[in-house]
Write a protein that holds these residues in place. Structure first.
Motif, PDB file in Angstrom:
ATOM      1  N   MET A   1       0.848  -1.193   0.000  1.00 16.25           N
ATOM      2  CA  MET A   1       0.000   0.000   0.000  1.00 16.25           C
ATOM      3  C   MET A   1       0.882   1.240   0.000  1.00 16.25           C
ATOM      4  O   MET A   1       1.782   1.368   0.819  1.00 16.25           O
ATOM      5  N   PRO A   2       0.701   2.173  -0.889  1.00 13.18           N
ATOM      6  CA  PRO A   2       1.492   3.388  -0.901  1.00 13.18           C
ATOM      7  C   PRO A   2       1.279   4.170   0.385  1.00 13.18           C
ATOM      8  O   PRO A   2       0.211   4.157   0.974  1.00 13.18           O
ATOM      9  N   SER A   3       2.322   4.830   0.835  1.00 14.96           N
ATOM     10  CA  SER A   3       2.211   5.648   2.039  1.00 14.96           C
ATOM     11  C   SER A   3       2.517   7.085   1.695  1.00 14.96           C
ATOM     12  O   SER A   3       3.244   7.380   0.759  1.00 14.96           O
ATOM     13  N   LEU A   4       1.939   7.958   2.471  1.00 12.32           N
ATOM     14  CA  LEU A   4       2.147   9.379   2.257  1.00 12.32           C
ATOM     15  C   LEU A   4       2.398  10.008   3.609  1.00 12.32           C
ATOM     16  O   LEU A   4       1.498  10.099   4.434  1.00 12.32           O
ATOM     17  N   SER A   5       3.653  10.387   3.871  1.00 11.59           N
ATOM     18  CA  SER A   5       4.009  10.912   5.176  1.00 11.59           C
ATOM     19  C   SER A   5       4.720  12.239   5.025  1.00 11.59           C
ATOM     20  O   SER A   5       5.605  12.395   4.186  1.00 11.59           O
ATOM     21  N   PHE A   6       4.319  13.185   5.859  1.00  9.71           N
ATOM     22  CA  PHE A   6       4.950  14.489   5.870  1.00  9.71           C
ATOM     23  C   PHE A   6       5.746  14.688   7.162  1.00  9.71           C
ATOM     24  O   PHE A   6       6.086  15.807   7.518  1.00  9.71           O
ATOM     25  N   SER A   7       6.000  13.565   7.864  1.00  4.31           N
ATOM     26  CA  SER A   7       6.680  13.655   9.149  1.00  4.31           C
ATOM     27  C   SER A   7       8.100  14.194   9.018  1.00  4.31           C
ATOM     28  O   SER A   7       8.648  14.741   9.976  1.00  4.31           O
ATOM     29  N   ALA A   8       8.705  14.039   7.816  1.00  5.44           N
ATOM     30  CA  ALA A   8      10.067  14.523   7.623  1.00  5.44           C
ATOM     31  C   ALA A   8      10.111  16.044   7.473  1.00  5.44           C
ATOM     32  O   ALA A   8      11.170  16.658   7.627  1.00  5.44           O
ATOM     33  N   ILE A   9       8.956  16.652   7.183  1.00  7.76           N
ATOM     34  CA  ILE A   9       8.884  18.103   7.026  1.00  7.76           C
ATOM     35  C   ILE A   9       8.711  18.756   8.384  1.00  7.76           C
ATOM     36  O   ILE A   9       7.961  18.262   9.233  1.00  7.76           O
ATOM     37  N   ASN A  10       9.411  19.839   8.610  1.00  5.49           N
ATOM     38  CA  ASN A  10       9.227  20.594   9.843  1.00  5.49           C
ATOM     39  C   ASN A  10       7.743  20.921   9.995  1.00  5.49           C
ATOM     40  O   ASN A  10       7.139  21.510   9.093  1.00  5.49           O
ATOM     41  N   PRO A  11       7.109  20.527  11.114  1.00  7.90           N
ATOM     42  CA  PRO A  11       5.656  20.728  11.247  1.00  7.90           C
ATOM     43  C   PRO A  11       5.224  22.191  11.159  1.00  7.90           C
ATOM     44  O   PRO A  11       4.140  22.483  10.655  1.00  7.90           O
ATOM     45  N   LYS A  12       6.061  23.115  11.641  1.00 10.17           N
ATOM     46  CA  LYS A  12       5.721  24.531  11.541  1.00 10.17           C
ATOM     47  C   LYS A  12       5.721  24.982  10.084  1.00 10.17           C
ATOM     48  O   LYS A  12       4.852  25.747   9.657  1.00 10.17           O
ATOM     49  N   LEU A  13       6.703  24.485   9.323  1.00 13.62           N
ATOM     50  CA  LEU A  13       6.761  24.803   7.901  1.00 13.62           C
ATOM     51  C   LEU A  13       5.557  24.209   7.178  1.00 13.62           C
ATOM     52  O   LEU A  13       4.941  24.868   6.328  1.00 13.62           O
ATOM     53  N   ALA A  14       5.212  22.951   7.518  1.00 13.17           N
ATOM     54  CA  ALA A  14       4.042  22.313   6.907  1.00 13.17           C
ATOM     55  C   ALA A  14       2.777  23.100   7.216  1.00 13.17           C
ATOM     56  O   ALA A  14       1.908  23.277   6.353  1.00 13.17           O
ATOM     57  N   LEU A  15       2.679  23.612   8.440  1.00 13.72           N
ATOM     58  CA  LEU A  15       1.508  24.386   8.850  1.00 13.72           C
ATOM     59  C   LEU A  15       1.382  25.673   8.039  1.00 13.72           C
ATOM     60  O   LEU A  15       0.314  26.008   7.537  1.00 13.72           O
ATOM     61  N   VAL A  16       2.493  26.394   7.907  1.00 14.49           N
ATOM     62  CA  VAL A  16       2.483  27.660   7.171  1.00 14.49           C
ATOM     63  C   VAL A  16       2.154  27.424   5.702  1.00 14.49           C
ATOM     64  O   VAL A  16       1.360  28.157   5.100  1.00 14.49           O
ATOM     65  N   ILE A  17       2.749  26.378   5.107  1.00 14.15           N
ATOM     66  CA  ILE A  17       2.479  26.080   3.693  1.00 14.15           C
ATOM     67  C   ILE A  17       1.012  25.728   3.498  1.00 14.15           C
ATOM     68  O   ILE A  17       0.367  26.174   2.537  1.00 14.15           O
ATOM     69  N   SER A  18       0.453  24.938   4.408  1.00 19.43           N
ATOM     70  CA  SER A  18      -0.952  24.547   4.280  1.00 19.43           C
ATOM     71  C   SER A  18      -1.870  25.756   4.357  1.00 19.43           C
ATOM     72  O   SER A  18      -2.852  25.856   3.617  1.00 19.43           O
ATOM     73  N   ARG A  19      -1.568  26.694   5.235  1.00 19.19           N
ATOM     74  CA  ARG A  19      -2.398  27.899   5.358  1.00 19.19           C
ATOM     75  C   ARG A  19      -2.212  28.826   4.159  1.00 19.19           C
ATOM     76  O   ARG A  19      -3.162  29.482   3.726  1.00 19.19           O
ATOM     77  N   ALA A  20      -0.986  28.869   3.639  1.00 16.62           N
ATOM     78  CA  ALA A  20      -0.732  29.689   2.456  1.00 16.62           C
ATOM     79  C   ALA A  20      -1.506  29.141   1.257  1.00 16.62           C
ATOM     80  O   ALA A  20      -2.075  29.898   0.460  1.00 16.62           O
ATOM     81  N   LEU A  21      -1.557  27.821   1.125  1.00 26.27           N
ATOM     82  CA  LEU A  21      -2.298  27.193   0.031  1.00 26.27           C
ATOM     83  C   LEU A  21      -3.805  27.364   0.215  1.00 26.27           C
ATOM     84  O   LEU A  21      -4.525  27.685  -0.735  1.00 26.27           O
ATOM     85  N   ALA A  22      -4.278  27.163   1.440  1.00 27.62           N
ATOM     86  CA  ALA A  22      -5.712  27.295   1.701  1.00 27.62           C
ATOM     87  C   ALA A  22      -6.187  28.720   1.469  1.00 27.62           C
ATOM     88  O   ALA A  22      -7.276  28.949   0.929  1.00 27.62           O
ATOM     89  N   ALA A  23      -5.372  29.691   1.865  1.00 27.95           N
ATOM     90  CA  ALA A  23      -5.750  31.095   1.700  1.00 27.95           C
ATOM     91  C   ALA A  23      -5.763  31.515   0.237  1.00 27.95           C
ATOM     92  O   ALA A  23      -6.362  32.533  -0.122  1.00 27.95           O
ATOM     93  N   LEU A  24      -5.126  30.714  -0.624  1.00 27.13           N
ATOM     94  CA  LEU A  24      -5.059  31.046  -2.048  1.00 27.13           C
ATOM     95  C   LEU A  24      -6.364  30.765  -2.782  1.00 27.13           C
ATOM     96  O   LEU A  24      -6.630  31.343  -3.837  1.00 27.13           O
ATOM     97  N   ARG A  25      -7.216  29.925  -2.227  1.00 27.39           N
ATOM     98  CA  ARG A  25      -8.405  29.447  -2.945  1.00 27.39           C
ATOM     99  C   ARG A  25      -9.328  30.560  -3.434  1.00 27.39           C
ATOM    100  O   ARG A  25      -9.667  30.602  -4.623  1.00 27.39           O
ATOM    101  N   PRO A  26      -9.800  31.456  -2.564  1.00 27.58           N
ATOM    102  CA  PRO A  26     -10.742  32.470  -3.079  1.00 27.58           C
ATOM    103  C   PRO A  26     -10.137  33.379  -4.134  1.00 27.58           C
ATOM    104  O   PRO A  26     -10.798  33.711  -5.124  1.00 27.58           O
ATOM    105  N   SER A  27      -8.883  33.774  -3.946  1.00 23.27           N
ATOM    106  CA  SER A  27      -8.227  34.626  -4.940  1.00 23.27           C
ATOM    107  C   SER A  27      -8.026  33.883  -6.257  1.00 23.27           C
ATOM    108  O   SER A  27      -8.199  34.455  -7.337  1.00 23.27           O
ATOM    109  N   LEU A  28      -7.675  32.606  -6.162  1.00 23.17           N
ATOM    110  CA  LEU A  28      -7.447  31.820  -7.370  1.00 23.17           C
ATOM    111  C   LEU A  28      -8.749  31.596  -8.127  1.00 23.17           C
ATOM    112  O   LEU A  28      -8.780  31.661  -9.360  1.00 23.17           O
TER     113      LEU A  28
END
Length: 329
Positions: A1-28
């Motif tokens: 079964m394929p796995s998808l893990s973001f544990s290697a990414i700094n969690p704070k960086l992952a958090l900021v990227i996720s919010r930056a992407l989510a905030a892009l939706r209405p403008s996009l």
């Protein structure tokens, strides 16, 4: 079964990227609507309810299903308690309603207004939490929430000559739906529920609902422009990055960070949203919007920076509010 893990990414960086992407939706979405004819090769109205909501969520569900395997996801679903299955269905339905309100609202109000008005969602969720979830709101949080509400009211009244604009009303309704969705998730969904089945079911159920609504309201001809020009490619990229990647990064960060840390870093969400509105949509904030933005940011900072640390899995309570109305779908 394929796995998808973001544990290697700094969690704070992952958090900021996720919010930056989510905030892009209405403008996009607003950008795609404005440039629809160019992307579709000349089709008159290619970016529609169907393209953005149905195709976007369908692509997201297909991506998750293809990566993790359909058999594995079916087994995950069958192993769930019936109560959790019902909760996932309702969660998908609320996600569909949430996205629909935002999509329609953006046709009548600015992206900047939508971003700032969306801050009301977490406040409503917190107030509901005091009644249903038994969560206590501290004095500093009351002060912060009051500032956020004041900023939202200032936008609603000042920018529409003291009358509620139709688009602003839809965005405010989406804030109520967001609060209901967040509360339902806390009450109905188990913490042991597999992340992949949560993301998959949310997007698949939303896509099915969008398909039924589009057929009933607009008719089958509404789907004629789905494959026009480069739209399908655009929607696939939109689904993979803005929906799937943002959701996985968000939940991965929540599992590793406490609520105090999440609250601090997600305070950047309105900053991202307003910046995107300026860069992609050319929206220059009015003086009223700037003042309201400062008041809302002050409220967010007060509620975030004065929150006590709690167990990592409790971040869904208030930190989940940073996702606001813009990231759910």
């Amino acid at each position: 079964m394929p796995s998808l893990s973001f544990s290697a990414i700094n969690p704070k960086l992952a958090l900021v990227i996720s919010r930056a992407l989510a905030a892009l939706r209405p403008s996009l979405i607003a950008f795609l609507v404005a440039n629809a004819m160019l992307l579709s090769g000349g089709t008159q109205t290619p970016i529609s309810f169907c393209n953005v909501l149905f195709v976007g969520n369908l692509c997201a569900a297909l991506a998750v299903g293809t990566w993790f395997g359909w058999r594995s996801l079916i087994q995950d679903w069958r192993s769930l308690d019936r109560r959790i299955q019902v909760g996932l269905f309702l969660n998908g339905g609320l996600a569909a309603l949430l996205s629909s309100l935002i999509f329609v609202g953006l046709a009548y109000t600015s992206v900047t207004n939508a971003v700032l008005l969306g801050r009301l969602g977490p406040v409503i969720y917190a107030l509901v939490g005091t009644l249903i979830l038994g969560r206590k709101i501290k004095r500093f949080e009351w002060i912060g929430f009051s500032l956020i509400i004041a900023g939202v009211l200032a936008i609603v009244l000042k920018t529409s000559n003291f009358e509620i604009n139709q688009g602003d009303l839809f965005i405010l309704l989406s804030a109520l739906v967001y609060a209901a969705s967040s509360t339902l998730g806390k009450l109905m969904l188990s913490q042991q529920t597999n992340l992949r089945i949560v993301v998959f079911s949310r997007n698949l159920i939303s896509a099915i609902i969008f398909f039924v609504i589009a057929n009933l309201v607009f008719g089958p001809e509404h789907f004629m422009d789905v494959l026009a020009g480069q739209l399908w490619i655009v929607m696939v990229v939109y689904a993979l990055i803005i929906i799937v990647l943002a959701q996985f990064l968000w939940y991965s960060a929540l599992e590793q960070l406490n609520s105090q840390t999440v609250g601090k870093w997600t305070a950047l969400s309105p900053v991202f949203g307003v910046t995107y509105a300026f860069v992609l949509n050319g929206e220059r904030p009015s003086l009223a919007q700037v003042l309201a933005f400062l008041v809302i940011m002050a409220g967010i900072c007060i509620t975030s920076f004065n929150r006590q640390s709690s167990r990592p899995m409790e971040t869904n309570e208030m930190a989940d509010g940073a996702e606001s109305c813009m990231s759910t779908s």
